[in-house]
Design an enzyme around this catalytic site. Structure first.
Site, short mmCIF file in Angstrom:
data_model
loop_
_atom_site.label_atom_id
_atom_site.label_comp_id
_atom_site.label_asym_id
_atom_site.label_seq_id
_atom_site.Cartn_x
_atom_site.Cartn_y
_atom_site.Cartn_z
CG ASP A 1 -9.32 -0.01 5.24
OD1 ASP A 1 -9.03 -0.45 4.11
OD2 ASP A 1 -8.61 -0.16 6.25
CD GLN B 1 -3.49 -4.36 6.63
OE1 GLN B 1 -3.67 -3.28 6.08
NE2 GLN B 1 -3.87 -5.49 6.07
CE LYS C 1 -3.81 -2.35 2.37
NZ LYS C 1 -4.58 -2.56 3.58
N1 GUN Z 1 -6.83 -6.83 6.38
C1 GUN Z 1 -7.15 -7.54 5.26
N2 GUN Z 1 -7.66 -6.71 4.32
C2 GUN Z 1 -7.65 -5.48 4.85
C3 GUN Z 1 -8.05 -4.20 4.35
O1 GUN Z 1 -8.54 -4.03 3.21
N3 GUN Z 1 -7.88 -3.15 5.21
C4 GUN Z 1 -7.36 -3.30 6.45
N4 GUN Z 1 -7.25 -2.21 7.22
N5 GUN Z 1 -6.99 -4.47 6.94
C5 GUN Z 1 -7.13 -5.54 6.14
#
Ligand code: GUN
Length: 293
Positions: free
Chosen positions: A119, A96, A52
């Site tokens: 998100d 995350q 990311k």
């Molecule tokens: N863990 C797995 N996928 C995601 C996501 O799209 N965002 C976040 N914050 N955590 C995750």
């Protein structure tokens, strides 16, 4: 069989995002800015967050990674979220998941300012999504919708079977596919661990979204000829043959399902790359104040 090529679509969309980010910098003097909080050292999370951050830089965003040890208290984490909520220099904030057991993910999710919740996990964004109002859409479902749009996959009136009801993928995906929108307008069946006759239901699907987190769960005998198959699985297994030391497997037995499908996403090179695009587009929309003022 045709490939829904995440590499091709994501590279194309990244160019568009980069051009828009340059415009934001020109008009506001600021780059779109994403902050990610990572707690602990989970291998998968490390990889996803690094990707990311790297992609933010690639499209001309500012990115900040804040790391905490596994032992951080819930209170300290919530205080940091509040601090970033108030920071006018930040457009998007993600924490995350998964978090260590002593931290309640619901508390953290609700603490994030919904106008920075790129998100799309905050109840306000999820509620607005259900009502077809402007909002941040969870990154993976958003990325899948962008892929369907890019390849002009007909979804209206089709039977879409979603496998898995997670908050992050399955549940929001089922809502998006049922919405009165394009892509959308599907008849949706959301299946999960308690579903009876799951295989029969999947066999009746025109569009399958596999998001269950089990390697090769969807086998050829479960797939109707000509189905569109979206594989959200990212199942990591230790491997001696790859540079990273891991090999990724989808939720779909690609080799045997692909010949039956009309369209299919590969793993890797499919949905995973599109998830990043969903996140970048949400962050850009936040910087441009396209959704909330
Ligand atoms: N863990 C797995 N996928 C995601 C996501 O799209 N965002 C976040 N914050 N955590 C995750």
């Amino acid at each position: 069989m045709n490939l829904l090529d995440g590499k091709y679509v994501s590279e194309k969309l990244k160019q568009e995002i980069a051009a828009e980010a340059a415009e934001v910098l020109e008009t506001t003097g600021r780059k779109p800015h994403l902050v990610a909080i990572l707690v602990g050292n989970d291998g998968g999370s490390e990889t996803y967050v690094a990707s990311k951050m790297k992609n933010c830089e690639k499209v001309g965003f500012k990115s900040t990674l804040i790391r905490y040890d596994e032992s951080v208290s819930e209170a300290e984490l919530l205080a940091k979220v509040e601090e970033i909520n108030q920071d006018a220099e930040v457009d998007g904030l993600i924490v995350q998941l998964p978090l260590p057991k002593h931290i309640d993910p619901e508390k953290v999710t609700e603490k994030i300012e919904y106008r920075k919740d790129v998100d799309g996990f905050h109840p306000i964004n999820l509620g607005r999504m259900m009502r077809n109002l402007p909002c941040f859409i969870p990154a993976t479902p958003y990325g899948i919708m962008l892929m369907l749009e890019e390849y002009k996959i007909e979804t209206s009136g089709k039977h879409c079977v979603v496998i898995g009801r997670s908050n992050i993928v399955g549940s929001p995906m089922s809502i998006l596919m049922a919405r009165n929108a394009t892509p959308g307008n599907c008849t949706v069946t959301l299946t999960h661990s308690r579903t009876q006759n799951l295989e029969k239901l999947v066999r009746s699907a025109d569009i399958i979204v596999a998001a269950i987190g089990k390697k090769n769960f969807v086998t050829a005998d479960m797939v109707k000829d000509g189905a569109v198959v979206i594989d959200v699985g990212i199942n990591r297994e230790v491997s001696e043959t790859t540079k990273s030391g891991y090999k990724l497997y989808g939720d779909v037995d690609f080799e045997n399902v692909a010949p039956k499908s009309s369209w299919i996403t590969p793993v890797p090179g499919g949905v995973g790359l599109m998830t990043i695009i969903g996140l970048l587009k949400n962050t850009l929309a936040s910087a441009k104040k396209e959704i909330y003022q």
